[in-house]
Structure formats: C-alpha cells, structure tokens
Scaffold this active site. Structure first.
Site, PDB file in Angstrom:
ATOM      1  N   SER A   3      19.749 -42.149  59.164  1.00 58.94           N
ATOM      2  CA  SER A   3      19.323 -43.493  58.768  1.00 58.94           C
ATOM      3  C   SER A   3      19.662 -44.491  59.869  1.00 58.94           C
ATOM      4  CB  SER A   3      20.005 -43.919  57.464  1.00 58.94           C
ATOM      5  OG  SER A   3      19.384 -43.323  56.345  1.00 58.94           O
ATOM      6  N   LYS A  33      32.477 -42.993  55.460  1.00 61.33           N
ATOM      7  CA  LYS A  33      31.444 -42.079  55.957  1.00 61.33           C
ATOM      8  C   LYS A  33      30.699 -42.702  57.134  1.00 61.33           C
ATOM      9  CE  LYS A  33      28.872 -40.294  52.781  1.00 61.33           C
ATOM     10  NZ  LYS A  33      27.800 -40.040  51.792  1.00 61.33           N
ATOM     11  N   ASN A  67      16.569 -32.978  47.216  1.00 67.45           N
ATOM     12  CA  ASN A  67      16.432 -33.073  48.668  1.00 67.45           C
ATOM     13  C   ASN A  67      17.579 -32.389  49.419  1.00 67.45           C
ATOM     14  OD1 ASN A  67      17.331 -34.820  51.159  1.00 67.45           O
ATOM     15  ND2 ASN A  67      15.124 -35.066  51.039  1.00 67.45           N
ATOM     16  N   ASP A 116      18.605 -42.463  47.394  1.00 64.70           N
ATOM     17  CA  ASP A 116      19.684 -41.650  46.834  1.00 64.70           C
ATOM     18  C   ASP A 116      19.058 -40.911  45.660  1.00 64.70           C
ATOM     19  OD1 ASP A 116      22.405 -41.455  44.961  1.00 64.70           O
ATOM     20  OD2 ASP A 116      22.871 -41.408  47.097  1.00 64.70           O
ATOM     21  N   LYS A 134      26.231 -49.840  48.513  1.00 64.43           N
ATOM     22  CA  LYS A 134      25.525 -48.938  47.599  1.00 64.43           C
ATOM     23  C   LYS A 134      24.889 -49.785  46.505  1.00 64.43           C
ATOM     24  CE  LYS A 134      24.944 -44.397  47.320  1.00 64.43           C
ATOM     25  NZ  LYS A 134      24.780 -43.472  48.456  1.00 64.43           N
ATOM     26  N   THR A 170      20.693 -34.810  55.440  1.00 64.42           N
ATOM     27  CA  THR A 170      21.947 -34.574  54.705  1.00 64.42           C
ATOM     28  C   THR A 170      22.208 -33.081  54.569  1.00 64.42           C
ATOM     29  OG1 THR A 170      21.568 -36.623  53.463  1.00 64.42           O
ATOM     30  CG2 THR A 170      23.238 -35.114  52.616  1.00 64.42           C
TER      31      THR A 170
END
Length: 453
Positions: free
Chosen positions: A385, A114, A240, A166, A126, A209
């Site tokens: 980001s 990504k 979100n 997240d 992550k 997003t």
C-alpha cells in the site's frame, strides 16, 4: 517495571471499558516494552507509550442508505486516527457486523507498529462499519459506500489519512468509495489504496499480505538452515490473505492442507494444488460461495462444520509443520496453541491481525518455536500500500516483478529488525519482543522530536 505495566493496564481498562481486544493488544506490547522503558527512562518521563495508546482522533458517524426494497437502513461508521508521528495515518477499512470501537482501536494500535516496521513513512489508523456486504446487491453496496465516503471524505486525504481495504472491503468497495471521494473533492489523488490497476492501483497489492507472510516464514526458517520445500501447512481463512498465502506456499514447494470460512473448514490430505486453489478463488471471489463446496468438488477432502459447543478449533489439531492463521483475531486460543505444538507445528506466521490469544502467544514463545506475530508477518499488505502511494505520487506504475522484489526486500528487512532488536534487548529469537520494540523505537523517537503534541 511490572508495577508500571500493571498500573498502565489498570488505567487503560478504566478509560476503555468493554474493549477486551484493545486491552489485549496493549498488554502484549507493554510487556515487551518493559525492556525498553527500563533502559530509556526518557520515554517514560515523556509518557510516550501512554500517548501512543491514546488515539489522536476518533471519528464515529451515522451512515444512512436505502436498500433495494426502498427501505432506509442505518449503520455506524468509524475512523480511528491513531498516530501520525512518522507519516499520514494508514490502515484498512473493515465492513463486518462484528465491527465496534474496541476492535478498531486494537487494529489501529497494532497498525502503528506494523507500519513503522515496514520502514516506510506511514502512521497508523483503522476504520470501518458494522455494515455486512454479504448478501447485498452491487447497488446496495454502492449506495452504502457512497454514503460512508460522503462523511469520511472530509477527514482523509493523500497527506492526511490514506485508508485501504480489510475484511469485507475489496476492489468493488474501494472503487465505489474512490468514485464518491473524487466526485466530492473534484480531485484524482492517491487517497485510497487497493485501487484497480487501471486507475492508480499497484500490481501485487491483492497478493501482498499472503505473499509477505510466506516470505517472512521463509526468513524465519532460514535461521535454522531450512526452507519451506516439502513442508506441510495449515492455513485458516479463504479470503484474499489465505488464497495468496496458499499460492506462494505452492511457489516455495510446500503442501497446504486446509482452508476455512465462517461455516467450517476443509482438510485435503492430498494437498491443495494450483487447480484446487483456482476453484477456491472462483468459489469465493466470483460465486461468493461456502468452503463446503470444495469437499463436494474434490473427494480427497473432508469438510468439518463449525461446532459452537467446542472449546477449540479442530482445524489446528491436524499434524503439520507450519501454521498460517489468516482468518480473524483470536482464532487460536490456549487449547488450539497446545494442539498445534503437540502435533508438530514449529513455524507460525500470522496472516491475520492478532489471530492468537495472549495465552497461545506465551505458549509459542515458551516453546521457542518460530513464531512471527501479525504486526511483522502480515506487514506485506500495508508495505505494498505504501508502494502504491509512492507510485501515485509519481504518476507512475512499477512492473510486477519490481513490486514483488521490493516486497521481498521489505519482509527481509522486517525480519532482520525483529531478530537484531530481540538480541539487543536480551531476548534472542523472541519475534514478539523484536517486532514490538523495533516498531516502537522509530515512533517514539519521532514523538520525542515533535515535543508534547
């Protein structure tokens, strides 16, 4: 090449037992990359894919904290630093009871591709914890975040690893963690993204997003000479991503019909308009209530509670043209995918990470519908980001329209990369192959340049 993929997956499953989500993510990418590895044997000789699959570093640590009753609680913290070939590790932190090593490895693996697709210099990572912020007081969340960051701080930094939010990690949690990092390190740096706008955050980051996912859907539709105007849309989730997906769909003149949470979903045949969306945002972001309250407030809506005995999610059984799965991984199973196709869905843009099980992915690909996989369609969040990191480095804030325009351009470029790469490797219109291959090539070439490290 099938033998290579089969042998690779056997090795992955042996080395990483009881991690089905990680196995699923690797298999989807490996099957796409068979097309590349056949043409470029140098990648196979250098074992590039095998190295991408193996995290560069896995951190697991104890997180002790004290609740409001004075009782000591223990959670487990993680950070998977997956690949830094094209830039510092970049990826979110998830606080949820379901968090485990396998889920975070799948998310970190997806993040590598990504981030590569965004064209920005970011590696993949992550992390998170099995801590559940739901039902906790602000003070309890603060104490947990401070304990979590006390350990994590020694492993991250603006040029090493830049976490973000997240599931379960919003502005409140980012603020508490940033404050603790600043106190421990005695420096004000862009070490986290998703920060408050008054202390280094970027405009459009909370929306990115959801907005980006809708931009990607619009680009897919443009290949058929269509727009989102008047399209009926199913959206899952109410956090979100889902909220800002609905907001941008309304901007494009579409009609969103559904939203959901872990207890059930609402279906509003009249459509979720701006006033109704405002209610959802207040319900979820301020009151932290359940989506069932929507059906009480608006009589045009019906609420359907989760039924664990069902082998499908009835949210995906309504007639519509577009679907935006924006809740969590594997929320669209084989039967759900069949229901979507049967009821007229021909655009699927994934706001969540890997929300479609591999059986469903194959159905979408075989049906030749417009299917945007998460690593492409939801890359807008990490893209902004990256823009936040750039603004932090310059000690400067861009205006809202400038960030939004940059986001739109990035989503266009991701779409273009998916389309042209899928054509170049003999599978035109296959966004899964296009995204996986385009993301891989940039990382693979950098790894080749760096040698065996």
């Amino acid at each position: 090449m099938k033998d290579y993929v089969s042998a690779l997956m056997s090795d992955v499953k042996m080395k990483n037992p009881a991690e089905p989500e990680f196995h699923q993510a690797v298999q989807e990418v490996a099957e796409s990359l068979a097309l590349v590895l056949d043409r470029h044997p140098e990648y196979r000789r250098a074992k590039i894919l095998e190295r991408v699959i193996e995290p560069e570093r896995v951190l697991m640590f104890r997180v002790p904290w004290v609740d409001d009753r004075g009782t000591v609680q223990i959670n487990r913290g993680y950070r998977i630093e997956m690949n830094s070939a094209i830039g510092p590790y970049k990826g979110g932190l998830r606080f949820h009871p379901s968090v485990n090593l396998g889920i975070l490895k799948f998310l970190a693996f997806e993040q590598v591709f990504k981030n590569s697709l965004t064209t920005l210099p970011m590696g993949g990572g992550k992390g998170g914890s099995d801590f559940d912020p739901k039902g906790k007081s602000d003070n309890e969340v603060m104490r947990f975040c401070q304990s979590f960051m006390t350990e994590l701080a020694r492993h991250i930094g603006p040029n090493t690893d830049v976490p973000a939010g997240d599931i379960g990690v919003g502005g409140r949690e980012i603020g508490y963690m940033f404050g603790q990092y600043k106190r421990l390190r005695n420096e004000f740096t862009g070490v986290l993204t998703g920060k408050g706008i008054n202390w280094g955050g970027s405009l459009i980051r909370p929306e990115a997003t959801g907005y980006g996912c809708v931009y990607f859907a619009a680009e897919m539709l443009s290949t058929r000479g269509e727009t989102l105007e008047g399209k009926t849309c199913l959206v899952s989730g109410s956090g979100n991503v889902a909220q800002y997906t609905v907001e941008k769909l309304l901007d494009f003149g579409a009609r969103p019909l559904t939203m959901s949470d872990s207890t059930g979903y609402i279906y509003d045949e009249a459509g979720i308009d701006r006033d109704k969306l405002k209610f959802v945002m207040e319900l979820k972001n301020v009151r932290r209530g359940r989506i069932q309250d929507y059906a009480t407030a608006f009589k045009t809506a019906t609420y359907v509670a989760v039924d664990p005995k069902l082998d499908h999610n009835p949210l995906w059984s309504h007639k519509a043209q577009c679907a935006f799965p924006s809740a969590t991984q594997n929320e669209i199973r084989s039967k759900d995918a069949a229901n979507l196709l049967r009821n007229g869905i021909y655009v699927i843009a994934e706001g969540a990470n890997m929300p479609t099980h591999i059986d469903g992915v194959m159905q979408f690909v075989d049906a030749k519908v417009l299917y945007g996989p998460g690593k492409a369609a939801n890359a807008g969040g990490v893209a902004v980001s990256g823009l936040e990191m750039a603004q932090n480095s310059m000690r400067y804030n861009w205006l809202r329209d400038e960030v939004d325009n940059r986001l739109r351009v990035i989503m266009k470029s991701i779409h273009h990369a998916c389309v042209t790469t899928s054509e170049r490797f003999g599978s035109p219109g296959n966004y899964v192959n296009g995204a996986n291959i385009a993301g891989f090539l940039k990382v693979a070439d950098a790894m080749m340049d760096h040698g065996v490290v």
